[in-house]
Enzyme design. Structure first.
Site, mmCIF file in Angstrom:
data_model
loop_
_atom_site.group_PDB
_atom_site.id
_atom_site.type_symbol
_atom_site.label_atom_id
_atom_site.label_comp_id
_atom_site.label_asym_id
_atom_site.label_seq_id
_atom_site.Cartn_x
_atom_site.Cartn_y
_atom_site.Cartn_z
ATOM 1 N N ASP A 387 0.877 -1.166 0.000
ATOM 2 C CA ASP A 387 0.000 0.000 0.000
ATOM 3 C C ASP A 387 0.918 1.221 0.000
ATOM 4 O OD1 ASP A 387 -2.382 1.669 0.541
ATOM 5 O OD2 ASP A 387 -1.400 1.941 2.477
ATOM 6 N N ASP A 589 -1.475 -0.762 6.050
ATOM 7 C CA ASP A 589 -1.624 -0.155 7.379
ATOM 8 C C ASP A 589 -3.030 0.336 7.692
ATOM 9 O OD1 ASP A 589 -1.591 2.122 5.637
ATOM 10 O OD2 ASP A 589 -1.089 3.361 7.367
#
Length: 693
Positions: A387, A589
């Site tokens: 990500d 996250d």
């Protein structure tokens, strides 16, 4: 608390308060109080001698001493033991049991007369023989049969030392297996457990905050967006999309309306619901899953399971060797020497020891791995997917520019945006609010209740008009806000590689906010290190613009990137890579990374990840350094190499013992001695660090 300092080095100090300073029940409470101090990094507490070992940040020695001096046992909070304490207790219990087994074996030779020892050994040996016969009666020619045969043959030949050594090693193997499963189970249980202290209960139409332990069956609990559902129950009001990945493994959020069941440990991605409590605490469905984990073979690395299958698979050949030796030599001594060489001891002991050692080494390097199978997957992976925001970047975006449209000024656009965004603690929202504060712009509440659309944006009402702020996909495609060619050209020219947040009011584009989020300092080096360690493909998935994603990919040397991706598409991209035959590591996250984390072969959450990301991930980095991923790759690869090397040595060495026994070069007692020495040697080697610091 009164104490003596018995060890004192920078960053590490041991206090001794005496055997009666506190009781066993106080250990977890003292541990929790200690690690709650910001400068304490680790605590080990033992009631037996009143010992407290603290590791602390440099420069805090006096504070640590004052803290322990002021500890009052009577005022300790009543709490459940935390995971770190439970793991420490398991480690201590394992060491004590192992030490007791070793001491009992060798002290018995000194203090118990030989005839009594022999009778006791025969009694213990018959248990193994009976277990082997039971397996044989069930039609299974397993390691238990070989163990029973080897022990029985040793006893019949009055080779009691060999029989005792085999039983000792088998008991150590059993202890190790129980310890491995208990340690992994504890880590997994902690990741699934409902960590909620207080909840909002609806009483007489008013939301009242109460302690979780005071919630009763039949209470009405309100759960809002981004929160964990703390109980099993039925929705009585509202609707929400609930992520049930921890419960079902399904990555897609499920729409829950009135009358639908919800379960403790799941997360409300979007919406707000009131839940009528059906079960609390130990009666929830997630607790039942934890109980199933207790019996699950999935806790083992598959290579560990293969080791046990290999040990079972060799058994028929051992008996075949015994039969052939007896047939060709007519010498029972030579034939028994074949049985004395039991592959299973070394195979079944060395593999879990290697895995435990690697898990502990990873923990020492600030990486929490939930089980051995995840180390194995990390070693076998050929693709890593990142990500962008908060993972490859610092998640500290900065407002670079405000582009107003229509008759509104930059300050007015920023004031409205900050007013709306301050309700949601996303990194982009914080950048906007911080940018307004830096410009001295006050933003009073001027809007109605806001609605957060996960990974898209926010909708509200401002002066009677609908106001939306978020990604281009949300504002332009979902909300159908028109952006003219001239406006888009201006945005492209001024925004550059920055991410763009769109603000529309009353159906018209009011302005855009350009936000930059530079990569972490070590990100490029981390990608390079991963490639050097065998990762063939590096990809990035982000909801950012094409230009912002392209710029980040160029800076970091990323092979493939996917821009303006929705959460459900992140999951699809991971599934697509797996369908192509890749073994995928996913690193994320945020809340919207959870589906992709769940879909990967092995997943990693950053240290500051959202609750749901940490719940879903198999590995958690406790530092913010992406280079730890390369360290974990090295550890996991070295673990696999060690296990394979152990296999080769065990098979080669024990086969040579078999050959020597067959040709009469070694007596059964010598074969047993060399076999047992090699087993203890390979186990001792498996305990050593995989990587020197």
């Amino acid at each position: 608390m009164k104490f003596k300092i018995v060890y004192d080095q920078p960053g590490r100090i041991r206090f001794r308060a005496g055997a009666y300073a506190f009781e066993k029940m106080h250990e977890p409470r003292i541990h929790m109080v200690c690690v709650s101090e910001p400068y304490v990094q680790k605590a080990v507490v033992h009631s037996e001698n009143g010992g407290i070992l603290l590791e602390y940040e440099d420069g805090y020695r006096e504070q640590v001493i004052d803290f322990v001096r002021n500890l009052n046992i009577a005022n300790l909070p009543e709490i459940e033991p935390d995971t770190e304490y439970q793991l420490q207790a398991l480690d201590t219990d394992f060491k004590n049991k192992l030490a007791f087994m070793i001491a009992r074996r060798y002290l018995a030779k000194l203090f118990i007369p030989a005839p009594i020892r022999t009778v006791h050994l025969i009694y213990r040996g018959l248990k193994f023989v009976a277990k082997g016969l039971n397996c044989l009666g069930e039609g299974k020619l397993s390691v238990e049969v070989l163990d029973g045969a080897a022990i029985g043959a040793s006893i019949l030949q009055r080779n009691y030392e060999s029989a005792g050594t085999i039983m000792f090693l088998l008991n150590v193997s059993s202890l190790l297996e129980d310890y491995t499963k208990a340690r992994t189970r504890t880590a997994l249980t902690a990741s699934l457990a409902v960590k909620v202290d207080k909840v909002w209960v609806v009483r007489d139409g008013v939301d009242v905050q109460v302690r979780m332990q005071d919630v009763q069956v039949g209470d009405l609990v309100r759960v809002r967006s981004g929160s964990m559902i703390p109980v099993d129950g039925t929705v009585t009001e509202g609707d929400a999309f609930v992520n049930e990945a921890t419960m079902t493994g399904e990555s897609q959020a499920v729409h829950k309306t009135v009358g639908k069941s919800v379960f403790a440990g799941t997360i409300v991605d979007e919406g707000s619901i009131v839940v009528s409590v059906r079960a609390v605490s130990g009666n929830t469905k997630i607790q039942k899953i934890i109980e199933l984990i207790d019996r699950s073979e999935d806790l083992k690395a598959s290579i560990q399971s293969r080791a046990e299958r290999l040990a079972d698979g060799i058994v028929p050949f051992s008996f075949l060797g015994f039969g052939l030796t007896l047939l060709f030599t007519r010498n029972i001594t030579k034939a028994v020497s074949i049985l004395m060489v039991d592959y299973s001891c070394a195979i079944k002991l060395s593999t879990p020891i290697s895995v435990i050692s690697a898990l502990r080494e990873a923990a020492d390097r600030n990486m929490t791995v939930k089980g051995g199978k995840y180390l194995e997957e990390f070693a076998l992976a050929d693709t890593i997917v990142f990500d962008k925001t908060g993972t490859l970047t610092k998640a500290e975006p900065k407002l670079e520019r405000v582009i107003p449209f229509g008759n509104r000024s930059e300050d007015e656009i920023l004031r409205i945006a900050a007013c709306i965004e301050e309700h949601f603690p996303h990194s982009m929202a914080r950048a906007i609010v911080r940018g307004a504060a830096e410009r001295g712009i006050d933003h009073e509440e001027e809007h109605a209740d806001v609605k957060y659309i996960v990974a898209h944006g926010i909708a509200t009402t401002l002066d009677g008009e609908r106001a939306v702020i978020g990604s281009k996909h949300f504002v332009v495609e979902d909300e159908k806000i028109a952006v003219g060619e001239a406006e888009q050209k201006k945005i492209d020219e001024l925004a550059g590689a920055a991410s763009v947040i769109y603000l529309a009011i009353g159906g018209n584009l009011a302005g855009v906010l350009c936000i930059s989020d530079p990569p972490r300092d070590e990100a490029a080096e981390a990608v390079r290190m991963l490639r050097e360690r065998g990762i063939k493909h590096v990809a990035m998935i982000t909801g950012d613009s094409q230009k912002a994603a392209e710029r980040t990919a160029q800076l970091l040397g990323i092979d493939t990137f996917f821009a303006q991706v929705l959460p459900e598409d992140k999951h699809r991209y991971v599934e697509q890579m797996k369908a192509e035959g890749r073994r995928v590591i996913m690193v994320g996250d945020g809340i919207n990374d959870a589906p992709a984390l769940a879909a990967a072969n092995v997943s990693v959450a950053m240290s500051d990840a959202s609750d749901i990301a940490r719940e879903t991930a198999d590995v958690t980095l406790r530092s913010e350094d992406l280079r730890d991923l390369a360290e974990l790759r090295t550890l996991s690869t070295l673990l696999m190499e060690r296990i394979q090397a152990n296999y080769r040595f065990i098979v080669a060495f024990n086969t040579s013992l078999l050959a020597a026994g067959f040709f009469g070069f070694l007596a059964p007692s010598t074969s047993a001695l060399l076999h047992n020495l090699s087993t203890m040697g390979i186990c001792a080697k498996s305990m050593t660090p995989l990587k020197q610091k």
